[in-house]
Write a protein that holds these residues in place. Structure first.
Motif, mmCIF file in Angstrom:
data_model
loop_
_atom_site.group_PDB
_atom_site.id
_atom_site.type_symbol
_atom_site.label_atom_id
_atom_site.label_comp_id
_atom_site.label_asym_id
_atom_site.label_seq_id
_atom_site.Cartn_x
_atom_site.Cartn_y
_atom_site.Cartn_z
ATOM 1 N N VAL A 81 0.862 -1.178 0.000
ATOM 2 C CA VAL A 81 0.000 0.000 0.000
ATOM 3 C C VAL A 81 0.896 1.224 0.000
ATOM 4 O O VAL A 81 1.715 1.411 0.900
ATOM 5 N N LEU A 82 0.750 2.052 -1.029
ATOM 6 C CA LEU A 82 1.569 3.259 -1.157
ATOM 7 C C LEU A 82 0.676 4.487 -1.079
ATOM 8 O O LEU A 82 -0.148 4.710 -1.972
ATOM 9 N N PRO A 83 0.785 5.298 -0.027
ATOM 10 C CA PRO A 83 -0.018 6.526 0.037
ATOM 11 C C PRO A 83 0.386 7.476 -1.091
ATOM 12 O O PRO A 83 1.569 7.672 -1.345
ATOM 13 N N VAL A 84 -0.604 8.045 -1.763
ATOM 14 C CA VAL A 84 -0.314 8.995 -2.844
ATOM 15 C C VAL A 84 -1.043 10.308 -2.614
ATOM 16 O O VAL A 84 -0.435 11.355 -2.455
ATOM 17 N N GLY A 85 -2.374 10.280 -2.610
ATOM 18 C CA GLY A 85 -3.102 11.484 -2.233
ATOM 19 C C GLY A 85 -3.968 12.125 -3.290
ATOM 20 O O GLY A 85 -4.970 12.752 -2.978
ATOM 21 N N THR A 86 -3.592 12.004 -4.576
ATOM 22 C CA THR A 86 -4.413 12.596 -5.633
ATOM 23 C C THR A 86 -4.652 11.573 -6.735
ATOM 24 O O THR A 86 -3.817 10.685 -6.965
ATOM 25 N N ARG A 87 -5.766 11.734 -7.443
ATOM 26 C CA ARG A 87 -6.121 10.773 -8.480
ATOM 27 C C ARG A 87 -5.085 10.710 -9.581
ATOM 28 O O ARG A 87 -4.613 9.628 -9.960
ATOM 29 N N ASP A 88 -4.708 11.861 -10.141
ATOM 30 C CA ASP A 88 -3.788 11.875 -11.275
ATOM 31 C C ASP A 88 -2.452 11.229 -10.916
ATOM 32 O O ASP A 88 -1.917 10.417 -11.678
ATOM 33 N N ALA A 89 -1.933 11.588 -9.757
ATOM 34 C CA ALA A 89 -0.637 11.033 -9.341
ATOM 35 C C ALA A 89 -0.745 9.532 -9.079
ATOM 36 O O ALA A 89 0.183 8.767 -9.385
ATOM 37 N N ALA A 90 -1.890 9.094 -8.533
ATOM 38 C CA ALA A 90 -2.062 7.673 -8.237
ATOM 39 C C ALA A 90 -2.154 6.851 -9.520
ATOM 40 O O ALA A 90 -1.562 5.770 -9.629
ATOM 41 N N GLU A 132 -4.578 7.522 -20.699
ATOM 42 C CA GLU A 132 -3.741 7.580 -21.898
ATOM 43 C C GLU A 132 -2.570 8.547 -21.714
ATOM 44 O O GLU A 132 -1.449 8.276 -22.154
ATOM 45 N N GLU A 133 -2.820 9.676 -21.046
ATOM 46 C CA GLU A 133 -1.742 10.631 -20.779
ATOM 47 C C GLU A 133 -0.702 10.033 -19.834
ATOM 48 O O GLU A 133 0.506 10.257 -20.004
ATOM 49 N N ALA A 134 -1.164 9.257 -18.839
ATOM 50 C CA ALA A 134 -0.230 8.634 -17.900
ATOM 51 C C ALA A 134 0.674 7.641 -18.627
ATOM 52 O O ALA A 134 1.878 7.557 -18.356
ATOM 53 N N CYS A 135 0.108 6.886 -19.566
ATOM 54 C CA CYS A 135 0.917 5.928 -20.327
ATOM 55 C C CYS A 135 1.913 6.657 -21.227
ATOM 56 O O CYS A 135 3.072 6.240 -21.347
ATOM 57 N N ALA A 136 1.462 7.734 -21.843
ATOM 58 C CA ALA A 136 2.373 8.506 -22.695
ATOM 59 C C ALA A 136 3.530 9.059 -21.872
ATOM 60 O O ALA A 136 4.690 9.030 -22.309
#
Length: 315
Positions: free
Chosen positions: A234-243, A275-279
């Protein structure tokens, strides 16, 4: 030889089915071979069965979570598997392989094992060790590799195909999931091996209670790793985009050369984000699929599950 799977392996692309006939016009997306039969894993909303699938199911599940309705799952009855096996035998199958989601995630494997008892033909029940796309890929491998007509039959089918191909094709890469909150996951008891929701360890008459689940302190939008059906990180991240970006990065790193990822989500409006995360990670555009109602029930609305694709990525 017939192949049966539970319904979590019946994946659907955001733009249409991912499992279906392999003949017809060429497509840029992989087309997985379907099982001969699927056994439904019940999803209940306030005790009533969910009957929708795909986008409609995602919308109904999201509304249920948003309005606080009780969303639960249940293992299929052994008789459901017995009936599916019997139908395959009636259709001429000399043997049957049943593929289920990980036995560590559900009692579905046990129901399948019980349902196979007393079958008129040899039956092998295979624990896929995963769920969703990875299980569907295992089904695809078994269907494509089964002996042709006139080849081995009966018990030979099971040994040749289930025993060999199921072992070599069995998913071994982790799943990386993220969701707005782990509340639903905790409530469903999926922090296997850890304390129940709330996470407070307490002494019992039998001795020390299990360590509290790391999920309990995860915060919003964590990245949760499942490996062979077990919660392993379990890795705390905090925001949707970053996760989502972290899920993509971790899945790409686990693939060791695989060129494509599968992303299952019950929030299809966020396809561009994925798609942006993969790019950004330098990997090919992902295969986007609807998250199964079973996973939606345990992860809650707005969830993403990312995994490396197997041989289907190259078909």
């Amino acid at each position: 030889m017939a192949v049966i799977a539970d319904s979590t392996a019946e994946v659907e692309l955001l733009g249409g089915p991912a499992a279906g006939p392999t003949s017809g016009p060429a497509s840029a997306e992989p087309r997985l071979a379907r099982a001969d039969a699927y056994v439904s894993v019940p999803v209940l909303i306030d005790g009533e069965p969910l009957r929708a699938s795909g986008a409609k199911a995602a919308a109904e599940m999201a509304m249920a979570h948003a309005t606080g309705r009780a969303v639960t799952t249940a293992r299929p009855a052994p008789q459901a598997f017995a009936d599916a096996i019997a139908r395959c035998v009636e259709a001429g199958a000399a043997s049957v392989v049943v593929v289920t989601m990980s036995a560590r995630l559900s009692g579905t494997w046990e129901s399948a094992r019980l349902g196979a008892e007393g079958a008129a033909v040899p039956v092998t029940v295979v624990d896929s060790g995963s769920i969703g796309w990875q299980t569907a890929e295992l089904v695809d491998t078994l269907v494509r590799c089964r002996p042709a007509e006139g080849g081995p039959s009966g018990a030979e089918d099971v040994r040749a195909v289930a025993g060999v191909h199921a072992e070599t094709a069995r998913p071994r890469l982790p799943l990386f999931a993220t969701m707005p909150s782990v509340k639903t996951l905790l409530a469903g008891g999926r922090g296997a091996g850890h304390a129940a929701a709330g996470g407070a360890a307490q002494e019992t008459a039998a001795g020390p209670a299990p360590e509290p689940s790391p999920l309990a302190a995860a915060g919003p939008w964590p990245v949760v790793t499942f490996d062979d059906g077990r919660l392993t990180g379990v890795l705390p991240v905090g925001t949707r985009d970053a996760a989502v970006e972290e899920c993509v990065r971790l899945a790409a790193a686990s693939a060791q050369g695989s060129v494509r990822l599968c992303v299952e989500t019950n929030d299809p409006t966020r396809a561009a984000l994925v798609e942006e995360a993969c790019a950004s990670a330098g990997v090919a555009p992902p295969l986007l699929c609807h998250l199964s109602p079973v996973l939606s029930a345990h992860l809650g609305a707005g969830a993403f599950v990312v995994s490396a694709m197997g041989s289907a990525a190259r078909t």
